[in-house]
Each structure stands twice: as structure tokens, then as C-alpha cells.
Design an enzyme around this catalytic site. Sequence first.
Site, PDB file in Angstrom:
ATOM      1  N   LEU A   1     -20.088  21.273  44.421  1.00 11.92           N
ATOM      2  CA  LEU A   1     -20.100  23.233  44.644  1.00 11.92           C
ATOM      3  C   LEU A   1     -19.437  23.740  45.408  1.00 11.92           C
ATOM      4  O   LEU A   1     -19.783  23.035  46.801  1.00 11.92           O
ATOM      5  CB  LEU A   1     -21.994  22.754  43.682  1.00 11.92           C
TER       6      LEU A   1
ATOM      7  N   HIS B   1     -19.451  28.173  41.444  1.00 10.19           N
ATOM      8  CA  HIS B   1     -20.750  27.506  40.496  1.00 10.19           C
ATOM      9  C   HIS B   1     -22.157  28.226  41.482  1.00 10.19           C
ATOM     10  O   HIS B   1     -23.352  28.373  40.040  1.00 10.19           O
ATOM     11  CB  HIS B   1     -20.930  26.224  41.063  1.00 10.19           C
TER      12      HIS B   1
ATOM     13  N   ARG C   1     -10.717  21.441  43.851  1.00  4.76           N
ATOM     14  CA  ARG C   1      -9.481  21.603  45.160  1.00  4.76           C
ATOM     15  C   ARG C   1      -9.142  21.809  46.214  1.00  4.76           C
ATOM     16  O   ARG C   1      -8.697  21.212  46.951  1.00  4.76           O
ATOM     17  CB  ARG C   1      -8.591  21.498  43.280  1.00  4.76           C
TER      18      ARG C   1
END
Length: 283
Positions: free
Chosen positions: A33, A37, A187
Amino acid sequence: MKVISTIADLKNELETVRNNGCTIGLVPTMGALHEGHASLVRRSVGENDVTVVSIFLNPTQFNDKNDLAKYPRTLEADCRLLEQCGATIAFAPSVDEVYPEPDTRSFNYPPTDSVMEGAFRPGHFNGVCQIVSKLFAMVEPDRAYFGEKDFQQIAVIRRMVEDLGFTLQIVPCPVVREASGLALSSRNTLLNDDERQIASNIYQTLAQSREWAKTESVQVVHDHVVSQINAISGLEVQYYSIVDGRTLADVASWNDSNDIVGCITVFCGQQPIRLIDHIRYKG
Ligand code: PAF
């Protein structure tokens, strides 16, 4: 915040919540997260009595097993962040808990799920629909929050919600960006400092292209974005599609729709890392 790992415990907990007339917000995540998020969780906390955040790295949406193996896993840090954001329940089940049997259901919502990510990652959206429909059935939320960073995913999920008759509200939330413009993504932690710097050119180019769109055709804007990004060492465009923001069908002219979005996927760096982003031209 409660951390729950079984469906039975989750359902028990939520039954009491529902019996008390409380509203439930769901934020589905795959963990790792970040502030993007956190913005979804905070929004849900502000709009619902109870917020459930699922943390589940869903294997069925990864068509590339290497990508799944590389995906960052940070459960402890995730729970700390959720606690700070005011989430009520973190639901972190195992793969066997969610898929005691292989999920053989197949979802088809063309063109939303067949173009762009759907074309380059066959089966990806089928896996997304499998897990999201299971989560909707387990949690029965009043609202579900999704980041617009995964722009195509929201279009596919809307189709699924219509198709399966879920009565919840889908709440799309704006992309959160670094100061450089790079869209926050789990990522990004796989990028080194140089790559992260290079990757910021993706959004900068998309943002500039809004200016070109005032005078140039769709095709010229498309080609310009692709050639500008490909000219940067370390970046390679996989696709750039300028589409209707709801159906995701390609547009040929700016007059084709009132809602036009450019969606891009770019490979960045040596490994390489696949980054997605989008820009709204109209709507
Ligand atoms: O956007 C994601 O992180 C995932 O696709 C989702 C919606 C949590 C389903 O696994």
C-alpha cells in the site's frame, strides 16, 4: 482495526455491522500500500460507518507468473498504514481461503476487457472480475472504492456490476502523483532512482499532449506521444490508445465522444517494469 483472515469471521463481523444499520465501504487492494491506496481508504472512512480493506495478491489476474513473483509483499507495513487511515477491518485471506476450488467462471465484457490491458495481458480482467465479484459477495458493501490509475479496470468492473446486478456504488478516486507527476503505483518500488526520474516523463508528455489536442487530430496527438516517449532512453511504449472513457472503444476524432481518455503502458528500465497511466482529453 481488526485483521481478519477467514471468510466466516469476516461475515460474522459484518452481520453485526449490518444489523446495526451501518454502511460498509470496501477498498479492494493487493497490498504494497502507498499514499494512493491511503486516499481511497480515507475517502471510504469519511463516507461509511465501517471500512473494510482487502489485502489479497490475487493469482488469477496475473498472466505472467514472474510478475506475480516480483510483486512486493508488505503486510505489516500495510496494516500500520490502514490503522493510521482509520480502516475498521483489514481482510487478508490466504489463496486457499479465497479459492478452495479453481475459479472456472469466465467474464466477457468487450470492448472494455478485450482492448489495451485486455489484449496485452490475456485473462487479466477475467481474474480481476473473479476476485472482485467474490469480494463484493463476501462483504456486500454499500460502496466500493477504486483508483482511477487503473482506468480500464473501473470500466470493466462497472460492466460486471451491471451484468451481475450488484446494487453497490462504484466510487472512482483520482490518481495520486509524486511531485514529478509519476502516478503512485506499488510497482514504483521496483524502480531505481534513475528509472523513477525517467518514468516521470510519461505523465509530463501526456500532460503536454492536452495542449496539442487543442489544434491537432487524434492520430497526430497519438503519434506525437508515442514518439516523444520512445525518444527517451529507458522508456518504450507498449501501446497508447485514445478511447471513449466509458466503452473504451478507439476514437478517430475529438468529436466522436464527450468523454475521451488516452491510456498508455510503458516499459521502464532494464528489468523492465511495466507502468500504466492515462490522461483525460475531454469530459
Ligand atoms: O487494483 C488492484 O489492486 C486489483 O486489481 C484489485 C482490484 C484489488 C483486484 O485484485
